[in-house]
Design a protein around this motif. Structure first.
Motif, mmCIF file in Angstrom:
data_model
loop_
_atom_site.group_PDB
_atom_site.id
_atom_site.type_symbol
_atom_site.label_atom_id
_atom_site.label_comp_id
_atom_site.label_asym_id
_atom_site.label_seq_id
_atom_site.Cartn_x
_atom_site.Cartn_y
_atom_site.Cartn_z
ATOM 1 N N ALA A 84 0.860 -1.185 0.000
ATOM 2 C CA ALA A 84 0.000 0.000 0.000
ATOM 3 C C ALA A 84 0.899 1.237 0.000
ATOM 4 C CB ALA A 84 -0.909 0.021 1.238
ATOM 5 N N VAL A 85 0.267 2.402 -0.050
ATOM 6 C CA VAL A 85 0.982 3.663 0.131
ATOM 7 C C VAL A 85 0.745 4.139 1.558
ATOM 8 C CG1 VAL A 85 1.272 6.050 -0.635
ATOM 9 C CG2 VAL A 85 0.733 4.252 -2.309
ATOM 10 N N TYR A 86 1.810 4.568 2.222
ATOM 11 C CA TYR A 86 1.725 5.016 3.610
ATOM 12 C C TYR A 86 2.081 6.505 3.669
ATOM 13 C CZ TYR A 86 1.305 0.135 4.756
ATOM 14 O OH TYR A 86 0.862 -1.161 4.828
ATOM 15 N N TYR A 87 1.188 7.257 4.283
ATOM 16 C CA TYR A 87 1.353 8.704 4.370
ATOM 17 C C TYR A 87 1.573 9.130 5.822
ATOM 18 C CZ TYR A 87 -0.699 9.020 -0.336
ATOM 19 O OH TYR A 87 -0.961 8.894 -1.682
ATOM 20 N N CYS A 88 2.491 10.050 5.995
ATOM 21 C CA CYS A 88 2.753 10.663 7.284
ATOM 22 C C CYS A 88 2.185 12.087 7.239
ATOM 23 C CB CYS A 88 4.265 10.684 7.505
ATOM 24 S SG CYS A 88 4.864 11.808 8.762
ATOM 25 N N LEU A 89 1.409 12.450 8.239
ATOM 26 C CA LEU A 89 0.842 13.799 8.322
ATOM 27 C C LEU A 89 1.171 14.406 9.674
ATOM 28 C CD1 LEU A 89 -1.080 12.399 6.146
ATOM 29 C CD2 LEU A 89 -2.788 14.036 6.880
ATOM 30 N N VAL A 90 1.292 15.719 9.687
ATOM 31 C CA VAL A 90 1.528 16.449 10.927
ATOM 32 C C VAL A 90 0.470 17.542 11.027
ATOM 33 C CG1 VAL A 90 3.124 17.967 12.124
ATOM 34 C CG2 VAL A 90 3.988 15.966 10.922
ATOM 35 N N LEU A 100 -5.776 18.972 6.733
ATOM 36 C CA LEU A 100 -5.004 17.733 6.672
ATOM 37 C C LEU A 100 -4.314 17.713 5.320
ATOM 38 C CD1 LEU A 100 -7.497 15.095 8.101
ATOM 39 C CD2 LEU A 100 -5.673 16.294 9.291
ATOM 40 N N ILE A 101 -3.024 17.935 5.337
ATOM 41 C CA ILE A 101 -2.264 18.014 4.085
ATOM 42 C C ILE A 101 -1.402 16.762 3.947
ATOM 43 C CG2 ILE A 101 -0.560 19.307 2.763
ATOM 44 C CD1 ILE A 101 -3.154 20.821 3.109
ATOM 45 N N TYR B 33 -13.932 17.358 4.624
ATOM 46 C CA TYR B 33 -12.905 17.696 3.643
ATOM 47 C C TYR B 33 -13.261 17.111 2.275
ATOM 48 C CZ TYR B 33 -10.092 17.842 7.994
ATOM 49 O OH TYR B 33 -9.623 18.072 9.264
ATOM 50 N N TRP B 34 -12.814 17.801 1.238
ATOM 51 C CA TRP B 34 -12.829 17.248 -0.115
ATOM 52 C C TRP B 34 -11.405 17.251 -0.657
ATOM 53 C CZ3 TRP B 34 -16.307 14.478 -2.564
ATOM 54 C CH2 TRP B 34 -17.673 14.628 -2.265
ATOM 55 N N TYR B 35 -11.012 16.082 -1.183
ATOM 56 C CA TYR B 35 -9.693 15.926 -1.792
ATOM 57 C C TYR B 35 -9.857 15.461 -3.240
ATOM 58 C CZ TYR B 35 -7.561 15.909 2.874
ATOM 59 O OH TYR B 35 -7.138 16.250 4.140
ATOM 60 N N GLN B 36 -8.885 15.837 -4.041
ATOM 61 C CA GLN B 36 -8.755 15.314 -5.393
ATOM 62 C C GLN B 36 -7.490 14.474 -5.431
ATOM 63 O OE1 GLN B 36 -6.953 17.727 -8.582
ATOM 64 N NE2 GLN B 36 -8.876 17.528 -9.683
ATOM 65 N N GLN B 37 -7.602 13.274 -5.976
ATOM 66 C CA GLN B 37 -6.420 12.423 -6.083
ATOM 67 C C GLN B 37 -6.301 11.884 -7.499
ATOM 68 O OE1 GLN B 37 -6.184 8.910 -3.546
ATOM 69 N NE2 GLN B 37 -3.953 9.087 -3.486
ATOM 70 N N LYS B 38 -5.224 12.234 -8.146
ATOM 71 C CA LYS B 38 -4.933 11.715 -9.477
ATOM 72 C C LYS B 38 -3.991 10.527 -9.373
ATOM 73 C CE LYS B 38 -5.947 16.010 -11.818
ATOM 74 N NZ LYS B 38 -5.523 17.034 -12.810
ATOM 75 N N SER B 39 -3.901 9.801 -10.450
ATOM 76 C CA SER B 39 -3.149 8.549 -10.444
ATOM 77 C C SER B 39 -1.719 8.761 -9.971
ATOM 78 C CB SER B 39 -3.148 7.973 -11.865
ATOM 79 O OG SER B 39 -2.452 6.756 -11.899
ATOM 80 N N SER B 40 -1.284 7.920 -9.026
ATOM 81 C CA SER B 40 0.083 7.913 -8.488
ATOM 82 C C SER B 40 0.452 9.210 -7.767
ATOM 83 C CB SER B 40 1.098 7.648 -9.596
ATOM 84 O OG SER B 40 0.845 6.398 -10.188
ATOM 85 N N GLN B 41 -0.554 9.962 -7.350
ATOM 86 C CA GLN B 41 -0.289 11.186 -6.587
ATOM 87 C C GLN B 41 -0.963 11.110 -5.225
ATOM 88 O OE1 GLN B 41 -1.185 14.801 -8.696
ATOM 89 N NE2 GLN B 41 -0.305 14.063 -10.614
#
Lengths: 112, 113
Positions: A84-90, A100-101, B33-41
């Motif tokens: 999977a992809v793992y994201y770190c947020l602060v 939440l960025i 929240y609303w997010y946009q997610q494109k491929s591999s991003q």
């Protein structure tokens, strides 16, 4: 908002322990550190959150050194399904209308 | 026991034809929240609500609008979709005081033809 930096990708094998480190040099006093997991075509899923030292739950452990400028997500004995992809947020612990960025994330590939 | 529900899961729209994506939550969270997610991003934050207070990201195109008529529902309106707007759109919720723990929906995959 503190910027986070993670490795773009990591490879592992089934049964190994995986450690993913995130740098957040500009972390603020009130900031918590949170990790998310995302599978393809699904929304991110909360894994673990911490402020300092060590946090452990049924899925992972989170290690945070005293200066809090980095953190390490530890996944014990990974399986293929941990790919999977793992994201770190602060972000601020009170999250009073806060953002939440997401950073770039780490793509973990677990091989048989 | 789905907590953040996005409808539809897949949406096909024509170039320039307005489209609305919806999100509902059963958590009674005050932040959405609303997010946009494109491929591999990574997911890119478009905007978020703290109760009724709307917060737009500086780089969110004017083509994107949002409505939150009540605590449970939030909508994303794309006024004139372009080919570059094809993406996964993610809705999330969180509660003040819980740090950065958020709950995400399954997302809506938007295709523009």
């Amino acid at each position: 908002l503190a910027k986070t930096t993670q490795p773009i990708s990591m490879d592992s094998y089934e049964g190994q322990e995986v450690n993913i480190t995130c740098s957040h040099n500009n972390i603020a006093t009130n900031d918590y550190i949170t990790w998310y997991q995302q599978f393809p075509s699904q929304g991110p899923r909360f894994i673990i959150q911490g402020y300092k030292t060590k946090v452990t739950n049924e899925v992972a452990s989170l290690f945070i050194p005293a200066d809090r400028k980095s953190s390490t997500l530890s996944l014990p004995r990974v399986s293929l399904s941990d790919t999977a992809v793992y994201y770190c947020l602060v972000g601020d612990k009170h999250n009073q209308g806060g953002k939440l960025i997401f950073g770039q994330g780490t793509e973990l590939s677990v091989k048989p | 026991d789905a907590m953040v529900i996005q409808n539809p899961r897949y949406q096909v729209t024509q170039f320039g034809k307005p489209v609305t994506l919806s999100c509902s939550q059963t958590l009674n969270h005050n932040v959405m929240y609303w997010y946009q997610q494109k491929s591999s991003q990574a997911p890119k934050l478009l905007f978020h609500y703290y109760d009724k207070d709307f917060n737009n990201e500086a780089d969110t195109p004017d083509n994107f609008q949002s409505r939150r008529p009540n605590t449970s529902f939030c909508f994303l309106d794309i006024r004139s979709p372009g080919l570059g707007d094809a993406a996964m759109y993610l809705c999330a919720t969180s509660r003040v005081g819980t740090g950065t723990e958020a709950f995400f929906g399954q997302g809506t995959r938007l295709t523009v033809v």
